[in-house]
Design an enzyme around this catalytic site. Structure first.
Site, PDB file in Angstrom:
ATOM      1  N   ILE A  69       5.400   0.731  -3.768  1.00  0.00           N
ATOM      2  CA  ILE A  69       4.821   0.571  -5.108  1.00  0.00           C
ATOM      3  C   ILE A  69       5.793   1.059  -6.160  1.00  0.00           C
ATOM      4  O   ILE A  69       5.973   0.429  -7.220  1.00  0.00           O
ATOM      5  CB  ILE A  69       3.474   1.326  -5.200  1.00  0.00           C
ATOM      6  CG1 ILE A  69       2.454   0.714  -4.236  1.00  0.00           C
ATOM      7  CG2 ILE A  69       2.938   1.308  -6.620  1.00  0.00           C
ATOM      8  CD1 ILE A  69       1.144   1.471  -4.187  1.00  0.00           C
TER       9      ILE A  69
ATOM     10  N   GLY B  34       0.784  -1.233   0.000  1.00  0.00           N
ATOM     11  CA  GLY B  34       0.000   0.000   0.000  1.00  0.00           C
ATOM     12  C   GLY B  34       0.813   1.279   0.000  1.00  0.00           C
ATOM     13  O   GLY B  34       0.338   2.330  -0.432  1.00  0.00           O
ATOM     14  N   GLU B  35       2.055   1.243   0.477  1.00  0.00           N
ATOM     15  CA  GLU B  35       2.879   2.444   0.544  1.00  0.00           C
ATOM     16  C   GLU B  35       3.356   2.840  -0.848  1.00  0.00           C
ATOM     17  O   GLU B  35       3.771   1.988  -1.640  1.00  0.00           O
ATOM     18  CB  GLU B  35       4.075   2.220   1.468  1.00  0.00           C
ATOM     19  CG  GLU B  35       3.690   1.901   2.906  1.00  0.00           C
ATOM     20  CD  GLU B  35       4.909   1.670   3.777  1.00  0.00           C
ATOM     21  OE1 GLU B  35       6.006   2.104   3.372  1.00  0.00           O
ATOM     22  OE2 GLU B  35       4.761   1.054   4.842  1.00  0.00           O
ATOM     23  N   SER B  36       3.330   4.138  -1.105  1.00  0.00           N
ATOM     24  CA  SER B  36       3.691   4.623  -2.441  1.00  0.00           C
ATOM     25  C   SER B  36       5.142   4.327  -2.790  1.00  0.00           C
ATOM     26  O   SER B  36       5.463   4.014  -3.936  1.00  0.00           O
ATOM     27  CB  SER B  36       3.431   6.131  -2.527  1.00  0.00           C
ATOM     28  OG  SER B  36       4.203   6.822  -1.555  1.00  0.00           O
TER      29      SER B  36
END
Length: 1447
Positions: free
Chosen positions: A650, A645-647
């Site tokens: 990603i 979920g963390e940018s």
């Protein structure tokens, strides 16, 4: 030009004579021309047309037909060399004309159909390919004026009829790919059009397309594989085959005018026209026209099959846009369409079989589109659709499993197991169908082994075998509730798996001990490969090694899911990861291990730690993205873990993906940054389109606008972005891992993963009948299986289910003993002993009663003793007790005299008497009150041993009825236990020892049989005979050593005994048992064994009468089991003689007839060596009054049905290479046929009306059903002389001489017999008319008809006969007139025949001549004859079939 070749060409004649003339074909063409012209002349407009000044011209269609009529007689005998286009063109012009109405078009279509079905258009005909193409072109573009709906439907039916005839014609192989597609196209359009027509047209249309598909794909095994190499998508498209036929034509979403396909304003019906939207379109592309045209005009093969199969699969694509779930109906329209389509696909696969694998295009369709659709329809709530899908998958497994490894795993896991588990909200019907499919697969001998080898032993696949075994074991018994049919079905599947392993025991491939050793040390498990997947010596050790690795990986995955660090350390300890972790090994562990938590993988890969970043890069390098679209690659990549979920995480993950993708598939992307940006954009689009919380969705224009200037400062092609948008819009990228069940829904994203996996898949391992991996599989499923069967056995009361459980226990015991799983076998025995209830402390009398009330305990006891018999080497506790009780049980009467009996059904009516003959003085002695009752034992043998302690000197107490019943019941149980096998293991004796044992038993039996006549002596003799039989059966492999002595002993008993007794009974039925057991195994002794049965015919009359019924029953069993092993005439003579005798025996006739029916039904076991014997026996049963009339009727049916065997033998004789042998066989068939009709004729004289009338009808059928048999003329003459005429004479004599009480309703019988005579005469008219005795037969027919007309019943003429005889005679005369057999002539012989005929006819019906030959017609015939001075030719005349000559 004046030369012969040119003139012949003008007349349609080409080349030299190839085949003899076919005069009948000339007449047929002429009659079809007449038929078309006759229909056309009904309409005035088809008459002459005036041009002016009284000039009249015929219409061109009529003119062409008349011209053809002129030419056909000039061709005479040259039809094989006539261009078929010449005589087809006039008919096809009529079909193609816009001016013809439906009736005219229908007649012309019938003419074409008739030409196609008489096989004149074969491969030897000149220009046959062009002719076939012309027929298809014209019929598929047929035009006719629509007058009324009925005539329109008739024409459409005839179009279907003609197109199907084209595909079934011998010349069908000359059709091109294009024309086959045209045929299929037209038929599919009519199928669609039929939806608005009558029910009959709908059914015929669907049946026709089904048959056409079968015709097309039946040629697939014959097609050369190189044809497929010529075919690719572009060539198919360019040749006019678009690849996506219009689905709306099938699902009814397009409504056409009046329900017709293409109705013009002139109200003309057009089957195919250029103005409509074709299902297949030709000539849409201009590129490479020459190459494509050549391909499509070549003889049909893979191109048209690919397109038709592609279309069938495309009909299923409507499911893609329908949501599927446990609560929804995935079929939003009528299930009729997918059922129809799936049925066509199933037929194609059944006929193509494994040949699909030779053609990559067809195989690719099955692997991808078809299987994806099957996955979708597999979750249909319609049981019919689901059943059809399962049938297709089972066929695909059987024929193409080597090419469908990944697809089969997906279907079984995501459909069958998902439905069968009953915890996903699916209906009971869905669960039942899925369970049935799984059980059917399990019954396939190699299915479970192949599932285990290919999936359970592969680290990247799920444990299909383990999942099936677990599911079946869990579904075999209810948790809370009663046992249902579903539980029993699962139990059957589970037992089938175990029994399959048991059947393979002892047939394994030797494997070196080194292969079983688990080598210590680290190996990169993802790099391991098998050297040879087709060699068991190579792949068996490999899959065992991989299974061991997979087992460790599974444990390691569990540790990893709990704590990633501890999980990796555990894997290092198990030598699955190196001592010093490296990025490649960890990445491979993530990539190739099932069961890992995808959230943890995503977090690990997105971590900023340097080692994790290196693992991420190595992880991305495990993917192959060559020639993939970006969205497909992204689906595959994100399917292996959950995107964190963390940018920042990603960002790192997508950078690794973009770098790998750009490296392998740069295509239009400028650099990896473009790939990264576009990947980000696709993920955002996916979230936007498929997140319910996002209300305002991104449009296509928004997506394109958001991705401007990302490709190195330039825009990506609009078409490329549009394609990506629609791909995401229609199919979500699944980024949330599945939870719980492990069987995810097969959406498109996962299917892309499946197809990608199939490219990297290892070869499918095919197993044979040997036991390669049964030991390993049994170790996995034995525990759950024993538990499941034990629970079912403890809860159920139905004996058939209990027996299934017993079969499972016995199979488990067999496998356990074979692989020396002693502990497992002990567990099984303990479980069974507990279930017998014999361990419960009860009094002696109460134990008998309670034991008789519990079928579960009885079956458990039987099973325990069965295990002791079969696997005694592995059970050491009970041998001494069992052996100590055997002799005492015999003396007390608890052991049956039939020690070698296998089933309770083998004991006969005398067994009750024998049971009441224990060696002790009376039955009640067994119930003498003991002085002291010993302590109750805890097992059955202990209870038996209590009997030994009874003091016979004490006063005897009479047993109660309850005790007697319990004792009797216990005897039956003991009989089923086969206690004799425990000590009669004579097969381990040396040959000499065996022979001495047999001789000693024969000597003892001889002493007892000649002794004092006491009951004890006879009982001992019977006991010895029992042992002899058991020894014989146990030593079938060396029967020659002992057979002579045993046969002589049995023969002496049979000859000596003149009254029924137990000894002769044991000898007779022991001989039957020996024959039944040994016939399948000893082909060299077949005649000798059957010869020994001849002793039954030498039994004393009293003995034979007493045992006739059981002897017949044994013969029946012998025939049912061993009929295929009996070939000689002598062997069959013995068998049939015994059945013949039973026909008139009140008790034995039923069994005798059942045995005879088994032999004769459908000709299953009829042979030339037993045909006449069986016919005579059937006649005896038909004439017998012992049984019901239905038995006589059935006997007649058996006789009549045997004609099929004669037809088969005649066909085989024609194919015999040696002409002399074929002629001899043909003569023998004629003689057998004559014996058959003679036997039927005898039954025709039966007093029972129903029997004789039925016999007459079947005799008529037998006389007319031998067209394919060459019956010599002398046989036909004998048939009329000895059968037909004799039957009429006998019936007339009976009718006139017998009372009405003896023979009732003889008028009706005579009418049937007269019809038989007339039809037999007409059927053989063509052959008989050429024979010198034809006149005699004809006059015989007339004479019998005349006598029937004059016959009086109770002083009056019969109205039935007076009505039927003239009608039959008139019909006969008309046929003779039609065939030219009866014509006026100046010839003396012919005049004599003519005059004699009418002389007899006038006695029957004076006015009949004027009805058959009206005066005007007779004058014309005579005038024509005077001009020609010859009798009309009869060679090649068309005879009216006998079935159509009477009403």
């Amino acid at each position: 030009m004046g030369d012969v070749a040119t003139q012949s060409s003008r007349n349609g004649y080409i080349g030299e004579i190839i085949k003899p003339s076919r005069g009948a074909f000339t007449c047929m063409i002429n009659s079809e021309i007449v038929a078309v012209l006759a229909v056309m002349r009904r309409n005035f407009r088809w008459g002459v047309s005036y041009v002016g000044d009284d000039d009249r011209l015929e219409h061109s269609l009529i003119h062409s037909l008349k011209e053809l009529r002129k030419n056909i007689f000039s061709w005479k005998h040259q039809w094989q060399n006539v261009d078929p286009v010449v005589y087809l063109q006039p008919f096809l012009d009529v079909i193609q004309s816009d001016e013809t109405g439906a009736p005219i078009t229908g007649v012309a279509l019938s003419s074409i159909y008739k030409i196609l079905t008489i096989d004149i258009l074969d491969l030897d005909i000149v220009n046959v390919g062009d002719a076939m193409h012309m027929i298809v072109d014209v019929v598929t573009s047929c035009r006719f004026e629509v007058t009324d709906p009925t005539s329109e439907e008739v024409v459409l039916m005839k179009i279907l009829q003609v197109l199907l005839a084209c595909m079934k014609s011998k010349a069908a192989t000359r059709l091109s790919n294009k024309h086959v597609c045209m045929i299929a196209n037209t038929c599919f359009r009519i199928v669609h059009q039929a939806s608005s027509k009558g029910e009959l047209l709908q059914r015929i249309a669907r049946h026709t397309i089904h048959e056409i598909v079968r015709c097309i794909f039946s040629h697939l095994p014959e097609v050369r594989s190189k044809e497929d190499e010529m075919t690719d998508v572009s060539s198919l498209a360019a040749s006019g085959v678009t690849g996506m036929w219009n689905v709306n034509h099938m699902n009814g979403s397009t409504q056409l005018k009046n329900g017709n396909v293409g109705i013009n304003v002139s109200s003309h019906h057009v089957v195919n026209s250029a103005s409509r939207t074709d299902i297949i379109k030709f000539g849409e592309h201009d590129n490479e026209d020459a190459q494509h045209g050549e391909l499509m005009m070549a003889p049909f093969g893979i191109p048209c099959m690919v397109e038709i199969f592609q279309f069938l699969c495309s009909l299923l694509n409507v499911i893609e846009n329908i949501g599927i779930g446990p609560k929804s109906n995935p079929i939003a329209y009528d299930e009729d369409v997918p059922l129809f389509t799936l049925g066509l696909i199933n037929s194609a696969i059944e006929l193509g079989e494994s040949s699909f694998s030779k053609h990559p295009k067809l195989l690719a369709i099955i692997q991808d589109e078809l299987f994806y659709n099957l996955m979708q329809f597999g979750l249909s709530r319609s049981p019919l659709i689901l059943s059809t899908v399962c049938s297709i998958v089972i066929n695909l497994y059987y024929h193409l499993r080597t090419e469908l490894k990944v697809q089969l795993e997906a279907f079984i896991s995501c459909v069958l197991l998902k439905l069968a588990q009953n915890k996903h909200g699916y209906s009971y019907q869905q669960q039942e169908v899925a369970m049935e499919a799984l059980v059917d697969l399990c019954r396939h001998s190699m299915f479970v082994t192949e599932m285990y080898a290919n999936f359970d032993c592969e680290i990247t696949y799920s444990d299909v075998f383990g999942d099936i075994a677990y599911m079946l074991s869990k579904s075999s018994f209810p948790v809370n509730g009663p046992l249902s049919a579903m539980h029993i079905l699962a139990l059957n599947g589970l037992v089938s798996m175990i029994k399959g392993m048991a059947e393979r025991t002892g047939n394994e491939l030797p494997v070196s001990e080194e292969a079983l050793i688990d080598h210590e040390g680290y190996e990169a498990f993802w790099t391991l490969k098998c050297l040879n997947y087709s060699d068991p010596n190579s792949w068996i050790p490999f899959v065992r090694k991989m299974k061991n690795i997979k087992r460790k990986l599974t444990i390691g995955a569990d540790h990893f899911n709990q704590d990633p660090r501890e999980g990796l350390e555990f894997l290092q300890q198990m030598h699955l990861l190196p001592d010093k972790l490296d990025p490649e090994s960890v990445a491979s562990f993530f990539r190739y291990t099932n069961g890992l938590d995808k959230n943890l993988i995503g977090d690990f890969l997105g971590n900023h730690d340097e080692f994790c970043v290196q693992v991420l890069r190595e992880f991305a390098r495990t993917f192959d993205f060559h020639d993939m679209t970006l969205d497909s690659a992204l689906r595959i990549f994100l399917g292996t873990f959950r995107l964190p979920g963390e940018s920042q995480k990603i960002q790192r993950v997508l950078e690794a993906f973009a770098e790998r993708y750009y490296e392998q598939s740069p295509h239009i992307l400028f650099d990896k940054d473009a790939a990264l940006l576009l990947s980000y954009s696709l993920i955002m689009l996916n979230t936007d389109q498929h997140n319910v919380q996002v209300r305002k969705k991104m449009t296509e224009e928004d997506f394109i606008r958001n991705n401007r200037l990302i490709n190195g400062g330039k825009d990506l092609p609009r078409e490329y972005l549009s394609e990506l948008y629609h791909s995401i819009f229609e199919n979500e990228i699944q980024m949330i891992p599945d939870k719980g069940d492990g069987f995810p829904m097969m959406v498109l994203s996962r299917w892309i993963n499946v197809m990608h996996k199939s490219k990297e898949s290892t070869p499918f391992i095919c197993c044979d009948s040997r036991s390669h991996l049964d030991r390993d599989m049994f170790a996995i499923m034995s525990g759950p299986t024993i538990a499941a069967i034990s629970v079912v056995f403890d809860q159920v009361d139905q004996e058939d289910v209990l027996q299934t459980c017993m079969d499972g226990f016995l199979a488990i015991a067999k496998i356990s003993a074979h692989y020396h799983f002693g502990d497992m076998l002990d567990d099984l025995v303990v479980s069974l002993c507990k279930l017998t209830t014999l361990l419960i402390p009860l009094s002696f009398e109460d134990a008998f009663v309670s034991f008789g009330d519990d079928p579960r305990a009885r079956m458990a006891t039987t099973t325990v003793f069965t295990l002791a018999n079969n696997y005694g080497d592995y059970i050491h506790g009970g041998w001494r007790s069992i052996l100590d009780c055997v002799l005492s049980l015999h003396r007390l009467g608890l052991l049956p005299p039939h020690l070698a009996s296998d089933t309770a059904g083998e004991t006969d009516s005398s067994s009750d008497q024998e049971w009441s003959k224990p060696a002790t003085s009376s039955l009640s002695a067994s119930w003498t009150a003991p002085a002291t009752i010993p302590r109750l034992s805890s097992n059955l043998i202990g209870r038996f041993s209590q009997l030994l302690s009874f003091d016979v000197e004490e006063p005897m107490l009479q047993p109660t009825e309850e005790q007697l019943a319990a004792q009797q019941f216990l005897r039956e149980i003991v009989q089923k236990c086969h206690i004799n096998n425990i000590f009669m293991e004579s097969k381990f004796l040396q040959s000499e020892s065996l022979l001495q044992l047999v001789e000693a038993l024969i000597l003892a039996a001889g002493q007892f049989s000649k002794g004092s006549g006491l009951i004890e002596d006879e009982d001992s003799a019977v006991f010895c005979m029992e042992l002899l039989i058991a020894i014989t059966l146990n030593n079938r492999d060396r029967i020659l050593i002992i057979w002579k002595n045993i046969y002589e002993h049995i023969s002496d008993i049979v000859h000596q005994k003149v009254v029924p007794c137990a000894l002769v009974e044991k000898a007779v039925f022991g001989l039957f048992k020996i024959c039944q057991r040994l016939l399948p195994y000893k082909e060299n002794l077949t005649n000798e064994l059957l010869k020994s049965m001849h002793l039954m015919l030498k039994l004393n009359a009293r003995v034979a009468e007493a045992y006739c019924e059981p002897i017949t029953q044994e013969v029946m069993r012998l025939v049912q089991v061993n009929a295929r092993h009996i070939r000689s005439h002598s062997g069959w003579h013995t068998i049939i003689s015994l059945l013949y005798i039973s026909a008139r025996h009140p008790e034995a006739s039923e069994s005798g007839f059942e045995a005879l029916s088994f032999i004769m039904f459908d000709g299953k076991h009829l042979l030339p060596s037993n045909y006449v014997l069986c016919v005579d026996a059937a006649r005896e049963f038909a004439e017998s009054r012992v049984g019901e009339i239905d038995r006589s009727i059935s006997s007649i049916e058996l006789m009549a049905g045997s004609v099929a065997c004669l037809l088969k033998w005649s066909h085989e004789a024609k194919n015999t290479v040696e002409l002399e042998a074929a002629m001899k066989m043909s003569e023998g068939i004629g003689e057998m046929w004559l014996r058959l009709v003679q036997a039927l004729k005898a039954v025709c004289l039966d007093q029972r009306e129903e029997v004789r009338n039925h016999a007459i009808l079947k005799l008529q059928q037998s006389l007319g059903g031998v067209d394919a048999i060459h019956i010599p003329n002398n046989i036909w003459f004998q048939c009329f002389d000895q059968v037909v005429f004799t039957l009429m004479d006998d019936l007339l004599e009976i009718a006139l001489g017998s009372s009405s009480k003896e023979y009732k309703k003889m008028e009706g019988t005579l009418v049937l017999a007269s019809k038989l005579m007339s039809k037999a005469f007409l059927h053989s008219l063509q052959e008989l008319s050429q024979q010198p005795y034809f006149c005699k037969i004809w006059l015989g027919v007339l004479d019998r008809m005349e006598r029937c007309m004059k016959a009086k019943f109770q002083g009056k003429l019969s109205e039935k006969i007076l009505e039927s005889i003239p009608e039959l005679l008139k019909n006969t005369l008309l046929v003779m007139k039609t065939t030219g057999t009866l014509m006026p002539s100046d010839d003396v012989g012919a005049n004599s025949f003519w005059q004699l005929t009418w002389l007899h006819v006038k006695k029957i019906h004076p006015s009949l001549q004027s009805e058959v030959f009206p005066e005007q017609e007779l004058e014309q015939l005579q005038s024509k004859h005077n001009k020609t001075h010859r009798v009309p030719l009869t060679d090649g005349e068309i005879l009216v079939p006998s079935s159509e000559t009477t009403t």
